[in-house]
Motif scaffolding. Structure first.
Motif, PDB file in Angstrom:
ATOM      1  N   ASP A  39      48.741  34.279  49.318  1.00 27.59           N
ATOM      2  CA  ASP A  39      48.414  35.952  49.316  1.00 27.59           C
ATOM      3  C   ASP A  39      47.410  36.135  47.868  1.00 27.59           C
ATOM      4  N   LEU A  40      47.498  35.201  46.995  1.00 24.44           N
ATOM      5  CA  LEU A  40      46.308  35.037  45.999  1.00 24.44           C
ATOM      6  C   LEU A  40      45.428  35.394  45.681  1.00 24.44           C
ATOM      7  N   VAL A  41      45.517  33.785  47.221  1.00 25.16           N
ATOM      8  CA  VAL A  41      43.844  33.673  47.014  1.00 25.16           C
ATOM      9  C   VAL A  41      43.071  34.547  48.136  1.00 25.16           C
ATOM     10  N   LYS A  42      43.980  35.209  48.660  1.00 24.37           N
ATOM     11  CA  LYS A  42      43.209  36.574  49.936  1.00 24.37           C
ATOM     12  C   LYS A  42      42.620  37.833  48.854  1.00 24.37           C
ATOM     13  N   GLY A  43      43.909  38.045  47.347  1.00 28.36           N
ATOM     14  CA  GLY A  43      43.179  39.168  47.095  1.00 28.36           C
ATOM     15  C   GLY A  43      42.992  38.724  46.345  1.00 28.36           C
ATOM     16  N   ALA A  44      42.361  37.494  45.484  1.00 28.92           N
ATOM     17  CA  ALA A  44      41.647  37.749  44.323  1.00 28.92           C
ATOM     18  C   ALA A  44      40.266  37.152  45.594  1.00 28.92           C
ATOM     19  N   GLU A  45      40.189  37.558  46.401  1.00 24.07           N
ATOM     20  CA  GLU A  45      38.288  37.171  46.932  1.00 24.07           C
ATOM     21  C   GLU A  45      38.046  38.532  47.671  1.00 24.07           C
ATOM     22  N   GLU A  46      38.945  39.500  47.772  1.00 20.17           N
ATOM     23  CA  GLU A  46      38.933  40.825  48.254  1.00 20.17           C
ATOM     24  C   GLU A  46      38.331  41.349  46.387  1.00 20.17           C
ATOM     25  N   PHE A  47      39.063  41.421  45.630  1.00 24.86           N
ATOM     26  CA  PHE A  47      38.162  41.328  44.386  1.00 24.86           C
ATOM     27  C   PHE A  47      37.238  41.670  44.213  1.00 24.86           C
ATOM     28  N   SER A  48      37.329  39.546  44.290  1.00 26.67           N
ATOM     29  CA  SER A  48      35.811  39.140  44.116  1.00 26.67           C
ATOM     30  C   SER A  48      34.360  39.485  44.776  1.00 26.67           C
ATOM     31  N   GLY A  49      34.957  40.393  45.700  1.00 29.64           N
ATOM     32  CA  GLY A  49      33.865  40.877  46.102  1.00 29.64           C
ATOM     33  C   GLY A  49      33.615  42.089  46.092  1.00 29.64           C
ATOM     34  N   ASN A  50      33.899  42.612  45.270  1.00 26.41           N
ATOM     35  CA  ASN A  50      34.132  44.557  44.821  1.00 26.41           C
ATOM     36  C   ASN A  50      33.592  43.823  43.492  1.00 26.41           C
ATOM     37  N   GLY A  51      32.634  44.907  42.762  1.00 22.89           N
ATOM     38  CA  GLY A  51      32.216  45.636  42.062  1.00 22.89           C
ATOM     39  C   GLY A  51      31.448  44.483  40.651  1.00 22.89           C
ATOM     40  N   ASN A  52      32.340  44.812  39.529  1.00 22.92           N
ATOM     41  CA  ASN A  52      31.124  43.999  38.343  1.00 22.92           C
ATOM     42  C   ASN A  52      31.662  42.267  37.956  1.00 22.92           C
ATOM     43  N   ASP A  53      32.813  42.777  37.637  1.00 22.22           N
ATOM     44  CA  ASP A  53      33.801  41.953  37.852  1.00 22.22           C
ATOM     45  C   ASP A  53      34.368  40.809  38.717  1.00 22.22           C
ATOM     46  N   LYS A  54      33.512  39.349  38.688  1.00 23.08           N
ATOM     47  CA  LYS A  54      33.166  38.657  40.216  1.00 23.08           C
ATOM     48  C   LYS A  54      34.826  37.443  39.255  1.00 23.08           C
TER      49      LYS A  54
END
Length: 129
Positions: A39-54
């Motif tokens: 679940d964390l990997v999926k969440g991190a992947e989704e987050f990393s795809g959006n915005g400047n903070d990767k």
């Protein structure tokens, strides 16, 4: 949020490692730890795809590799699948990490994740604060 995901990934990866390499592995505890990490990997992947903070691609790649190996080992433990004679032979030497779903492979993937985290932390100046 990137810092949260990175720290959470590292903490949960350690939980998975401890659950799967304990003397008497508990299939239910392993499944729970692996599920939380997934679940964390999926969440991190989704987050990393959006915005400047990767989150670095190397850390995410290593996290995904760790997830795959942890699932393989979880299934092997849960289903009580024995290692083949070839796998056992490889596990007796330096090639133990090459056996899919082995504790040595899990540890290797975990260590690669740690190395990636340390490289990223050093490049961002986060170490030593």
């Amino acid at each position: 949020k990137a810092t949260y995901y990175v720290q959470a990934l590292m903490i949960h990866a350690k939980r998975v490692l401890r659950a799967e390499t304990s003397e008497k592995p508990d299939a239910a505890a392993i499944a729970k730890a692996v599920s939380e990490f997934e679940d964390l990997v999926k969440g991190a992947e989704e987050f990393s795809g959006n915005g400047n903070d990767k989150i670095s691609s190397s850390l995410m790649g290593n996290a995904k590799s760790f997830l795959v190996t942890s699932k393989q080992l979880m299934r092997r433990i849960r289903d009580k699948v024995p290692y083949s004679s070839g796998d056992r032979m490889m596990m007796g030497g330096a090639g133990a990490w090459m056996v899919e779903g082995s504790p040595a492979r899990l540890l290797r993937d975990y260590n690669q994740m740690i190395d990636s985290y340390n490289r990223d932390s050093n490049s961002r100046g986060l170490v030593g604060r």
